[in-house]
Scaffold this motif. Sequence first.
Motif, PDB file in Angstrom:
ATOM      1  N   CYS A 151       8.435  41.221  50.282  1.00  0.00           N
ATOM      2  CA  CYS A 151       9.692  41.394  50.530  1.00  0.00           C
ATOM      3  C   CYS A 151      10.500  40.084  51.088  1.00  0.00           C
ATOM      4  O   CYS A 151      10.175  39.512  52.117  1.00  0.00           O
ATOM      5  CB  CYS A 151      10.277  42.523  51.250  1.00  0.00           C
ATOM      6  N   ALA A 152      11.314  39.729  50.322  1.00  0.00           N
ATOM      7  CA  ALA A 152      12.335  38.466  50.644  1.00  0.00           C
ATOM      8  C   ALA A 152      13.550  39.182  51.146  1.00  0.00           C
ATOM      9  O   ALA A 152      14.157  39.773  50.550  1.00  0.00           O
ATOM     10  CB  ALA A 152      12.585  37.343  49.569  1.00  0.00           C
ATOM     11  N   VAL A 153      14.075  38.582  52.444  1.00  0.00           N
ATOM     12  CA  VAL A 153      15.023  39.230  53.130  1.00  0.00           C
ATOM     13  C   VAL A 153      15.993  38.204  53.368  1.00  0.00           C
ATOM     14  O   VAL A 153      15.803  36.973  53.500  1.00  0.00           O
ATOM     15  CB  VAL A 153      14.677  40.006  54.129  1.00  0.00           C
ATOM     16  N   SER A 154      17.285  38.743  53.590  1.00  0.00           N
ATOM     17  CA  SER A 154      18.430  37.696  54.173  1.00  0.00           C
ATOM     18  C   SER A 154      18.145  37.449  55.551  1.00  0.00           C
ATOM     19  O   SER A 154      17.817  38.382  56.350  1.00  0.00           O
ATOM     20  CB  SER A 154      19.505  38.419  53.862  1.00  0.00           C
ATOM     21  N   GLY A 155      18.193  36.077  55.890  1.00  0.00           N
ATOM     22  CA  GLY A 155      17.953  35.679  57.078  1.00  0.00           C
ATOM     23  C   GLY A 155      18.969  35.593  58.099  1.00  0.00           C
ATOM     24  O   GLY A 155      20.080  35.941  57.832  1.00  0.00           O
ATOM     25  N   ARG A 156      18.795  34.840  59.139  1.00  0.00           N
ATOM     26  CA  ARG A 156      19.825  34.956  60.208  1.00  0.00           C
ATOM     27  C   ARG A 156      20.978  34.032  59.892  1.00  0.00           C
ATOM     28  O   ARG A 156      21.074  33.169  58.852  1.00  0.00           O
ATOM     29  CB  ARG A 156      19.291  34.580  61.457  1.00  0.00           C
ATOM     30  N   ILE A 157      22.173  34.472  60.499  1.00  0.00           N
ATOM     31  CA  ILE A 157      23.595  33.441  60.132  1.00  0.00           C
ATOM     32  C   ILE A 157      23.319  32.142  60.908  1.00  0.00           C
ATOM     33  O   ILE A 157      23.063  32.275  62.277  1.00  0.00           O
ATOM     34  CB  ILE A 157      24.697  34.155  60.865  1.00  0.00           C
ATOM     35  N   VAL A 158      23.307  31.038  60.503  1.00  0.00           N
ATOM     36  CA  VAL A 158      23.247  29.801  61.127  1.00  0.00           C
ATOM     37  C   VAL A 158      24.805  29.194  61.343  1.00  0.00           C
ATOM     38  O   VAL A 158      24.679  28.217  62.265  1.00  0.00           O
ATOM     39  CB  VAL A 158      22.277  28.708  60.409  1.00  0.00           C
ATOM     40  N   ARG A 159      25.604  29.364  60.529  1.00  0.00           N
ATOM     41  CA  ARG A 159      26.710  28.881  60.704  1.00  0.00           C
ATOM     42  C   ARG A 159      27.751  29.814  61.471  1.00  0.00           C
ATOM     43  O   ARG A 159      27.620  31.231  61.221  1.00  0.00           O
ATOM     44  CB  ARG A 159      27.424  28.428  59.525  1.00  0.00           C
TER      45      ARG A 159
END
Length: 482
Positions: free
Chosen positions: A359-367
């Motif tokens: 499963c490819a998932v949405s990663g963390r917010i970096v901005r």
Amino acid sequence: MGGASVLVVDKGGRGNAIAWCFARSPQVERVYVAPGNAGSSLMEKCEQVPIKSIGEMVRFVERRGVDLTFVGPEGYLSDGIVNRFHRAGLRRIVGPTREATILESSKCDTKDFLHEIGVPIPEYRNFSDVEEARKYVREFYEEHRDDPRANLVVKADGLAAGKGSIVCNSLEDALYALDLIMVKRFFGDAGRRVDIERRLYGRELMFFVLTDGRTVLPLEAAMDYKPAYDEWDIRIRRYWGGINPNTGGMGGYSPHPWLDEGLREKIMRRVVVPTVRKFRELRGLEYRGVLYFGLMICEEDGEQNPYVLEINVRMGDPEAQVILPRLETDFYEVSEAILEGRLNEVRLRWDPTYRLGICAVSGRIVRSIGEDRGTDWFYGGGRGEEYDERMNIGYPGPHITSQPITGLEEVDPRCIVFHNGTEFARDEKGNIDRRRILTSGGRVLTLVSRGETLQEARELAYREIRKIRFRNMRYRWDIGKT
Ligand code: GLY
């Protein structure tokens, strides 16, 4: 080619896997998926129909003369989609009636029922009064104060999107869980009652079956990976404070590595067959559709014994995405047999080779959010809640969406890409642009490979998933490794 049309009700990867399975049937000409996602329109014979309400689905089936409907998620089922279809004279819908979904929608009633019929379950008590529940957990921890393995699991009675079970390691945990569920009502009305059970230690197994209310056929099983991160990620990213929350699943593979014929037969005999039979005999409800038993397999005196932790009225996701591609039997025929009560005539045949899903998932917010105009973001379950950097770990915590996905067309055709949370982009006028696909959820897509061996499937999957890209995409590196 046959001329049947099918409606699959689901919006995630499980729905796409079910649709894919129907599309393989030579009897099926068209598969509609509602509400579906962008991926539902990319599979052969399949088309997304972005309708959400049960009323719209009834009208769609009537207008298009859809031959068969198959319902994936528990929400629509417990909202009574099957009852509504029946009332409209549409009988060809696979799934339990609202009354029969009690097996998932009330943990308390289901525990009472399983206890009554002698299916193995952990010791448990149900409470609707928080003071009584607190008294019970205090007494439990007092009585077992010398046993560190004596612990409790506190479960919200109702539907809580798979998140309503809190595994406790201490009295403090248990009191906190009661407060969260019954007082703060973190899961809403699902927390009016709680089921408190003694924690069991063993190996967890998800066991799926199809039933027409009389005959029960087990599906193949899948190894699943619940924690969001693999060990390597956790080691190199200590600054996250060791947070590694459970998800619905980050991948999996099938065949299952340790579910053998002996254990399968024991689970059928001790758990599954009595549950379905007694549900009919004692509750007067003929269950038709999928049942998912969440089991703990405990080693006792050299024997493997199954205990039921929970029952769901649907297939697991992402498990369905690695199990269903192995099914060789025509799924349209199987579904018709469920509807017509002749599942006893069906034998399920399975491809013995491996399917492995990442499963490819949405990663963390970096901005910071301010910089990220045009980007949706989520904190926990709610859009726009207070942002907390410690929880910024990507799915299942805060994550960004609406990111363009590229590379899908480069993936080796031996792999299938099932979409979980995707949508087509829109142009300035609001028209759908089918050439551009965006992320729209935490779990975005699952790449499923095939291999003669687990190793071969693993190598192919990890080679191919690198071709797919979206901003801050991430996945676990250890699917199929352990
Ligand atoms: N993968 C776990 C579930 O579907 O509940």
